[in-house]
Design an enzyme around this catalytic site. Structure first.
Site, short mmCIF file in Angstrom:
data_model
loop_
_atom_site.label_atom_id
_atom_site.label_comp_id
_atom_site.label_asym_id
_atom_site.label_seq_id
_atom_site.Cartn_x
_atom_site.Cartn_y
_atom_site.Cartn_z
N LYS A 272 0.85 -1.20 0.00
CA LYS A 272 0.00 0.00 0.00
C LYS A 272 0.88 1.25 0.00
CE LYS A 272 -3.80 2.07 2.67
NZ LYS A 272 -4.65 1.93 3.88
N SER B 256 -9.70 1.91 3.24
CA SER B 256 -8.85 2.66 2.36
C SER B 256 -7.86 1.82 1.55
CB SER B 256 -8.08 3.70 3.16
OG SER B 256 -7.17 3.06 4.05
N SER C 58 -9.77 -0.49 7.37
CA SER C 58 -9.24 -0.38 6.01
C SER C 58 -8.58 -1.62 5.44
CB SER C 58 -8.22 0.75 5.95
OG SER C 58 -8.88 1.97 5.87
N1 GLN Z 1 -12.93 4.04 6.77
C1 GLN Z 1 -12.28 4.48 7.95
C2 GLN Z 1 -11.91 5.93 7.81
O1 GLN Z 1 -12.25 6.48 6.84
C3 GLN Z 1 -11.07 3.64 8.22
C4 GLN Z 1 -9.88 4.05 7.49
C5 GLN Z 1 -8.70 3.21 7.82
O2 GLN Z 1 -8.83 2.17 8.48
N2 GLN Z 1 -7.52 3.68 7.42
O3 GLN Z 1 -11.28 6.49 8.66
#
Ligand code: GLN
Length: 475
Positions: free
Chosen positions: A77, A152, A176
């Site tokens: 990532k 994400s 994410s």
């Molecule tokens: N969807 C969550 C957010 O927008 C989690 C994001 C993540 O785990 N990096 O913060």
């Protein structure tokens, strides 16, 4: 290529069916051909991949052990730094940032013979649930190209689902890894907080950030976690506790394990997702698990709690992107304060700005006690809910997401509905416990559904044991 697993590559290398270099070339060519469809890679890294693959072939030729990930194509990532390879965090702010060092997880996977084929797209600074917040365009779900891959870590999930990488690294702050794994029909693991070093992971919300693996099988996920886990001098928050052999837990036998179903996660889940989860619970029961109802009463406060703590920490962490050092610098600034202001205005996308403003607000004098401090207290209550539940059960199972992959564009104008979709993943993140998503079938439209399995701190082995037994039974 797409059918390979870590062990099929190991066997093929041992039998000289192929070389690591051949596998790497195949993966790179496949990734190049597929990427226009999904936009899952922000960059491929052919030189680094081929050098790593040749090193594996050289070790094999000398009869040396090439490592647990020998010749395995891996994607990373783009919030995890890679020396000499651009690491953009999917942000214009870091569009040209070439890190001078590698993250510890990257070093460990390369030392184990892993071959990094490219950097995976994601939401900007890992903020989002759909991968639509990338400054370099959204990722499309390889299972349904008009739908999001989740976020994400959408790119990390998509490349494994499409088979251009065998495994990948993602990061998880509030879901994410698990949510994109569930949307793309693969496994994704958020280990215990502190289990994997975050040295070289771009900080979003430091008390919640994790690095973890994606894979097409529970076994491959367990193998990759075993490689990257463990104490690291470079990350003071990494845990000292020894790393067990996670694959030893994959016995297929879950008889007598107590599985908790949290009532709060099943209310209002009358949907195809709910049907798949209930069917998975039945499978676990047939395998000999004892299924009991449990309660996690503070679940209803989790979203509010997370979006206060995560934004507060983000507002502090993202202060470093100031236009002075390695970031974008506005060309139109005349004064020093203009340079800070315009660089941040031009460099950050809308969601990142929204979070910085929310976080600054909840930390500001007068609001700190009402929001930030209160959220910290609620976080403790959520963690205690889990601790009490684990006095009664060995593992908890739950949905990952209330719904499967949604259409691109469907939620972009409604940040609150996007935040609400994190309801089932955020609690485990706030508690810092291990949690993963394992595929549990598809909806009638063919969209994958993920089953979430959560266990107590540092008990990844039980989590993998349940996931693997379920995976075997559901094949
Ligand atoms: N969807 C969550 C957010 O927008 C989690 C994001 C993540 O785990 N990096 O913060």
């Amino acid at each position: 290529m797409s059918a390979h697993s870590i062990s099929s590559i190991r066997e093929g290398l041992a039998a000289k069916t192929f070389s690591a270099e051949e596998i790497a070339r195949e993966a790179l060519a496949f990734a190049e051909a597929e990427n226009p469809k999904t936009n899952a890679y922000l960059a491929l890294s052919p030189e680094r991949a081929l050098a790593a693959a040749r090193a594996v072939d050289a070790k094999l030729a000398k009869g040396e052990d090439p490592g647990a990930l020998a010749g395995v194509p891996v994607a990373v990532k783009d919030v995890i730094v890679t020396r000499g390879l651009k690491t953009t965090c999917a942000s214009k702010m870091l569009e040209n940032y070439v890190p001078p060092y590698d993250a510890t997880a990257v070093i460990r996977l390369e030392q184990a013979g892993g071959v990094i084929v490219g950097k995976a797209n994601c939401d900007e600074f890992a903020m989002g649930s759909s991968n639509e917040n990338s400054a370099f365009g959204p990722v499309r779900n390889p299972m349904a190209l008009d739908r999001v891959p989740g976020g994400s870590s959408g790119g990390s999930a998509a490349v494994v689902a499409q088979g251009t990488a065998v495994v990948s690294l993602g990061s998880d702050t509030g879901g994410s890894i698990r949510q994109p794994a569930s949307f793309c029909g693969i496994s994704g693991v958020t280990p215990t907080y502190g289990r994997v070093s975050r040295y070289g992971l771009t900080a979003f919300a430091s008390s919640l950030d994790h690095i973890g693996p994606f894979a097409r099988s529970v076994r491959d996920a367990a193998t990759l976690l075993g490689v990257i886990a463990g104490r690291d001098e470079m990350d003071a928050t990494s845990a000292f506790s020894p790393v067990p052999d996670y694959t030893a837990a994959l016995t297929g036998d879950v008889r007598g394990l107590k599985i908790g179903l949290p009532r709060e996660y099943f209310e209002g889940l009358a949907s195809e997702t709910g049907d798949r989860i209930h069917a998975a619970v039945e499978t676990l029961r047939k395998l000999g698990c004892e299924v009991v109802d449990i309660q996690l009463p503070h679940t209803q406060y989790a979203i509010a709690c997370y979006y206060i703590i995560a934004t507060a920490e983000a507002s502090a962490n993202l202060a470093r992107y100031d236009g002075v050092r390695y970031t974008l610098r506005s060309a139109s600034a005349q004064t020093l304060s203009d340079m800070y202001r315009l660089s941040r205005e031009e460099g950050f996308g809308a969601e990142v700005k929204r979070r910085i403003m929310l976080g600054t607000y909840v930390l500001s004098a007068g609001y700190y006690d009402a929001y930030y401090l209160k959220a910290q207290r609620v976080r403790t209550l959520i963690a205690q809910d889990f601790a009490q539940a684990f006095e009664k059960v060995d593992a908890i199972v739950a949905p990952v997401s209330p719904f499967p992959a949604f259409k691109l564009g469907e939620k972009v104008d409604d940040p609150v509905s996007m935040y609400l979709s994190d309801i089932y993943t955020i609690t485990g993140s706030l508690a810092g416990i291990p949690c993963m998503s394992v595929p549990c079938g598809n909806t009638s439209e063919g969209l994958p559904v993920g089953l979430q399995i959560l266990t107590k701190h540092f008990d990844e082995s039980t989590m993998f044991r349940v996931a693997d037994a379920y995976e075997r039974a559901s094949k």
